[in-house]
Design an enzyme around this catalytic site. Structure first.
Site, PDB file in Angstrom:
ATOM      1  N   GLU A   1      53.533  48.272 117.950  1.00 10.30           N
ATOM      2  CA  GLU A   1      52.474  49.021 117.780  1.00 10.30           C
ATOM      3  C   GLU A   1      51.369  48.010 117.607  1.00 10.30           C
ATOM      4  O   GLU A   1      51.295  47.278 116.606  1.00 10.30           O
ATOM      5  CB  GLU A   1      52.575  49.998 116.569  1.00 10.30           C
ATOM      6  CG  GLU A   1      51.082  50.774 116.318  1.00 10.30           C
ATOM      7  CD  GLU A   1      51.476  51.815 115.064  1.00 10.30           C
ATOM      8  OE1 GLU A   1      52.388  51.202 114.225  1.00 10.30           O
ATOM      9  OE2 GLU A   1      50.746  52.619 114.905  1.00 10.30           O
TER      10      GLU A   1
ATOM     11  N   HIS B   1      59.728  50.162 114.682  1.00 11.89           N
ATOM     12  CA  HIS B   1      58.939  49.319 115.186  1.00 11.89           C
ATOM     13  C   HIS B   1      58.046  48.126 114.262  1.00 11.89           C
ATOM     14  O   HIS B   1      58.101  48.435 112.988  1.00 11.89           O
ATOM     15  CB  HIS B   1      57.748  50.050 115.791  1.00 11.89           C
ATOM     16  CG  HIS B   1      56.777  50.948 115.149  1.00 11.89           C
ATOM     17  ND1 HIS B   1      57.120  52.261 114.854  1.00 11.89           N
ATOM     18  CD2 HIS B   1      55.713  50.732 114.353  1.00 11.89           C
ATOM     19  CE1 HIS B   1      56.329  52.729 113.762  1.00 11.89           C
ATOM     20  NE2 HIS B   1      55.259  51.816 113.711  1.00 11.89           N
TER      21      HIS B   1
ATOM     22  N   HIS C   1      52.306  46.571 109.410  1.00 11.42           N
ATOM     23  CA  HIS C   1      53.224  47.291 108.640  1.00 11.42           C
ATOM     24  C   HIS C   1      54.670  46.986 109.524  1.00 11.42           C
ATOM     25  O   HIS C   1      54.615  46.816 110.716  1.00 11.42           O
ATOM     26  CB  HIS C   1      53.326  48.649 108.550  1.00 11.42           C
ATOM     27  CG  HIS C   1      52.847  49.535 109.409  1.00 11.42           C
ATOM     28  ND1 HIS C   1      51.632  49.742 110.008  1.00 11.42           N
ATOM     29  CD2 HIS C   1      53.769  50.323 110.332  1.00 11.42           C
ATOM     30  CE1 HIS C   1      51.780  50.616 110.945  1.00 11.42           C
ATOM     31  NE2 HIS C   1      53.010  50.728 111.425  1.00 11.42           N
TER      32      HIS C   1
HETATM   33 CO    CO Z   1      53.436  52.438 112.591  1.00  4.62          CO
END
Ligand code: CO
Length: 134
Positions: A130, A79, A7
């Protein structure tokens, strides 16, 4: 080692307005808000055909999103999340290559109930990364 883009997270000043925009203007499949007290955020996931968007909104006074929204009052990309098969092996490989892991260095459980880690943006072209074990 690096897998799919899981994502892209966007910090937003108004979660309802952002969700409504993706739902109506973009016609996206928008999920329900989820509180994640361990991460100090409320999130909404939006399913796209090839990845997801994570709308991020601060939860609590110590939320890491508060400072981000102070610097970026209209919101912004916060992020990117890459999938890895083995998060501890990925962490060890990255730290061997000079990347710093945020926090304790141990994975936490993320929004999808899977272990996640964050890498220091200064070590990744100014982008908070991440990693999520899938
Ligand atoms: Co995230």
């Amino acid at each position: 080692m690096i897998g799919r883009l899981n994502h892209i997270a966007i910090a937003v000043p108004d979660l309802e307005a952002a969700a409504a925009q993706y739902r109506t203007a973009l016609g996206a499949k928008v999920g329900e808000p989820q509180d994640e007290p361990d991460h100090g955020v409320t999130v909404i996931f939006i399913d796209l055909p090839n990845t997801k968007i994570e709308l991020l909104y601060p939860l609590g006074e110590d939320s890491p999103i508060n400072g981000f929204l102070e610097k970026n009052p209209s919101g912004g990309i916060h992020h990117v999340c890459y999938e890895v098969e083995d998060i501890l092996a990925a962490r060890d490989q990255l730290t061997e290559h000079g990347a710093r892991v945020l926090g304790s260095g141990e994975p936490k459980i993320g929004a999808h109930g899977k272990p996640v880690l964050f890498l220091h943006p200064k070590d990744f072209q100014g982008t908070l990364v991440e990693l999520e074990q899938v």
